[in-house]
Design a protein around this motif. Structure first.
Motif, PDB file in Angstrom:
ATOM      1  N   TYR A  23       0.806  -1.217   0.000  1.00 37.34           N
ATOM      2  CA  TYR A  23       0.000   0.000   0.000  1.00 37.34           C
ATOM      3  C   TYR A  23       0.845   1.276   0.000  1.00 37.34           C
ATOM      4  CZ  TYR A  23      -3.682  -3.355   1.024  1.00 37.34           C
ATOM      5  OH  TYR A  23      -4.545  -4.423   0.966  1.00 37.34           O
ATOM      6  N   VAL A  24       1.979   1.217  -0.668  1.00 37.09           N
ATOM      7  CA  VAL A  24       2.869   2.377  -0.791  1.00 37.09           C
ATOM      8  C   VAL A  24       3.236   2.560  -2.267  1.00 37.09           C
ATOM      9  CG1 VAL A  24       5.131   3.336  -0.210  1.00 37.09           C
ATOM     10  CG2 VAL A  24       3.811   2.114   1.532  1.00 37.09           C
ATOM     11  N   LEU A  25       3.101   3.804  -2.747  1.00 40.33           N
ATOM     12  CA  LEU A  25       3.439   4.145  -4.129  1.00 40.33           C
ATOM     13  C   LEU A  25       4.427   5.312  -4.116  1.00 40.33           C
ATOM     14  CD1 LEU A  25       1.044   4.578  -7.148  1.00 40.33           C
ATOM     15  CD2 LEU A  25       2.577   6.438  -6.547  1.00 40.33           C
ATOM     16  N   PRO A  26       5.547   5.213  -4.839  1.00 41.23           N
ATOM     17  CA  PRO A  26       6.475   6.343  -4.905  1.00 41.23           C
ATOM     18  C   PRO A  26       5.905   7.437  -5.813  1.00 41.23           C
ATOM     19  CG  PRO A  26       7.264   4.558  -6.304  1.00 41.23           C
ATOM     20  CD  PRO A  26       6.025   4.061  -5.630  1.00 41.23           C
ATOM     21  N   ALA A  27       5.308   8.442  -5.201  1.00 40.80           N
ATOM     22  CA  ALA A  27       4.570   9.461  -5.965  1.00 40.80           C
ATOM     23  C   ALA A  27       5.487  10.438  -6.681  1.00 40.80           C
ATOM     24  CB  ALA A  27       3.633  10.218  -5.035  1.00 40.80           C
ATOM     25  N   ALA A  28       6.634  10.759  -6.075  1.00 42.88           N
ATOM     26  CA  ALA A  28       7.549  11.730  -6.693  1.00 42.88           C
ATOM     27  C   ALA A  28       8.942  11.559  -6.115  1.00 42.88           C
ATOM     28  CB  ALA A  28       7.063  13.162  -6.458  1.00 42.88           C
ATOM     29  N   MET A  29       9.930  11.684  -6.974  1.00 39.13           N
ATOM     30  CA  MET A  29      11.308  11.791  -6.513  1.00 39.13           C
ATOM     31  C   MET A  29      11.782  13.204  -6.839  1.00 39.13           C
ATOM     32  SD  MET A  29      14.587   9.305  -7.141  1.00 39.13           S
ATOM     33  CE  MET A  29      14.786   9.485  -8.917  1.00 39.13           C
ATOM     34  N   VAL A  30      12.527  13.798  -5.912  1.00 34.69           N
ATOM     35  CA  VAL A  30      13.071  15.135  -6.139  1.00 34.69           C
ATOM     36  C   VAL A  30      14.566  15.093  -5.854  1.00 34.69           C
ATOM     37  CG1 VAL A  30      12.879  17.597  -5.627  1.00 34.69           C
ATOM     38  CG2 VAL A  30      10.874  16.122  -5.335  1.00 34.69           C
ATOM     39  N   VAL A  31      15.341  15.615  -6.785  1.00 32.96           N
ATOM     40  CA  VAL A  31      16.789  15.702  -6.582  1.00 32.96           C
ATOM     41  C   VAL A  31      17.146  17.169  -6.341  1.00 32.96           C
ATOM     42  CG1 VAL A  31      17.253  13.642  -7.941  1.00 32.96           C
ATOM     43  CG2 VAL A  31      17.242  15.859  -9.073  1.00 32.96           C
ATOM     44  N   PHE A  32      18.120  17.382  -5.456  1.00 32.06           N
ATOM     45  CA  PHE A  32      18.467  18.731  -5.008  1.00 32.06           C
ATOM     46  C   PHE A  32      19.970  18.963  -5.138  1.00 32.06           C
ATOM     47  CE2 PHE A  32      14.772  17.338  -2.644  1.00 32.06           C
ATOM     48  CZ  PHE A  32      13.961  18.451  -2.511  1.00 32.06           C
ATOM     49  N   GLY A  33      20.342  20.222  -5.375  1.00 31.28           N
ATOM     50  CA  GLY A  33      21.739  20.598  -5.379  1.00 31.28           C
ATOM     51  C   GLY A  33      21.889  22.089  -5.639  1.00 31.28           C
ATOM     52  N   TYR A  34      23.086  22.602  -5.359  1.00 34.89           N
ATOM     53  CA  TYR A  34      23.359  24.016  -5.635  1.00 34.89           C
ATOM     54  C   TYR A  34      23.534  24.192  -7.144  1.00 34.89           C
ATOM     55  CZ  TYR A  34      23.997  24.603  -0.630  1.00 34.89           C
ATOM     56  OH  TYR A  34      23.789  24.651   0.729  1.00 34.89           O
ATOM     57  N   PRO A  35      22.751  25.076  -7.767  1.00 38.12           N
ATOM     58  CA  PRO A  35      22.796  25.209  -9.228  1.00 38.12           C
ATOM     59  C   PRO A  35      24.133  25.742  -9.739  1.00 38.12           C
ATOM     60  CG  PRO A  35      20.862  26.298  -8.282  1.00 38.12           C
ATOM     61  CD  PRO A  35      21.776  25.977  -7.151  1.00 38.12           C
ATOM     62  N   THR A  36      24.518  25.277 -10.912  1.00 35.12           N
ATOM     63  CA  THR A  36      25.667  25.866 -11.588  1.00 35.12           C
ATOM     64  C   THR A  36      25.278  27.248 -12.115  1.00 35.12           C
ATOM     65  OG1 THR A  36      25.028  24.919 -13.725  1.00 35.12           O
ATOM     66  CG2 THR A  36      26.495  23.591 -12.310  1.00 35.12           C
ATOM     67  N   LYS A  37      26.276  28.039 -12.494  1.00 33.60           N
ATOM     68  CA  LYS A  37      26.020  29.377 -13.036  1.00 33.60           C
ATOM     69  C   LYS A  37      25.153  29.292 -14.290  1.00 33.60           C
ATOM     70  CE  LYS A  37      28.542  33.574 -14.461  1.00 33.60           C
ATOM     71  NZ  LYS A  37      27.999  33.732 -15.821  1.00 33.60           N
ATOM     72  N   GLN A  38      25.418  28.311 -15.129  1.00 32.05           N
ATOM     73  CA  GLN A  38      24.643  28.140 -16.362  1.00 32.05           C
ATOM     74  C   GLN A  38      23.177  27.875 -16.048  1.00 32.05           C
ATOM     75  OE1 GLN A  38      23.265  24.988 -17.502  1.00 32.05           O
ATOM     76  NE2 GLN A  38      22.405  25.949 -19.334  1.00 32.05           N
TER      77      GLN A  38
END
Length: 244
Positions: free
Chosen positions: A154-169
């Motif tokens: 009864y568990v569904l992975p609804a969303a994955m989010v990846v995080f990091g400090y953005p490059t200048k580009q």
């Protein structure tokens, strides 16, 4: 009207897929996760579980299983927001209740809880100078991800989010235009749009002098009729079997 602060950040936030080689400090991660947990939730149930993916081998595997996207493996922080109907079902049984098994409505409520929490995390991260990107492909490869992440029925992975400090580009990259409000907001009830309105809604994509038919057909092939889209639908149907 003053559009500084939160409104400005919500407007300027964009998806970030390239990151500086800079770790996200433990205390910063905790602030982001706590912000997620402060999100609105149905009946204060918090019908989600957040998986904090810290194992590099697991991140590399997810980069492959989620439509072969290498930047996932390079992201300093990876969170998976699971719609979780399992824990309350187990709690009801532990308390001596005789609960019905979770059904589709329960899952939809849990998905709402999970993605609201995810968006809180995304907004909090942006306010701290940290970019993010949603990975919908986590809903694909049902059998693989269930085993990989030890997901109960009864568990569904609804969303994955990846995080990091953005490059200048990434910070200089222009955010894609959104549709005008008149095409998105319908007053008091849904109103189907005619062909002219649909063309107007999407003119931001193919431009005034562009070819609507060529653009929409290419987009349909690339997104709606793609292999990954069909696999996502197959996997979601597989997850749903537990709720039928």
């Amino acid at each position: 009207m003053d559009r500084s602060g939160t409104i400005k950040e919500l407007t300027e936030r964009r998806s970030v897929r390239a990151y500086e080689d800079k770790a996200i400090a433990k205390e910063v991660k905790e602030v982001i996760i706590q912000a997620a947990m402060e999100a609105p939730t149905a009946g204060n149930q918090q019908l989600y579980t957040i998986l904090d993916i810290t194992d590099q081998k697991l991140k590399s595997t997810l980069a492959e299983t989620c439509d072969h996207q290498p930047f996932i493996a390079r992201a300093p922080m990876v969170l998976i927001f699971c719609a979780d109907c399992q824990k309350w079902y187990d709690a009801f049984k532990a308390g001596g209740c005789k609960p019905r098994r979770p059904l589709a409505g329960d899952l939809m409520l849990a998905v709402s809880d999970a993605v609201i929490a995810a968006q809180n995390a995304v907004t909090a991260a942006w306010s701290l100078g940290i970019g993010s990107c949603y990975i919908g492909d986590i809903m694909e490869q049902c059998e693989t991800h269930r085993e990989l992440l030890h997901l109960p029925p009864y568990v569904l992975p609804a969303a994955m989010v990846v995080f990091g400090y953005p490059t200048k580009q990434q910070m200089e990259r222009r955010k894609p235009k959104r549709c005008q409000q008149k095409y998105i907001v319908h007053e008091n009830g849904y109103r189907p749009m005619d062909e002219g309105e649909l063309r107007g809604m999407l003119r931001k994509e193919y431009n005034e002098d562009g070819d609507f038919e060529s653009w929409i057909q290419a987009f349909c092939r690339r997104k709606y009729d793609s292999d990954f889209s069909r696999e996502m639908s197959r996997s979601v149907e597989e997850y749903l079997k537990a709720f039928q």
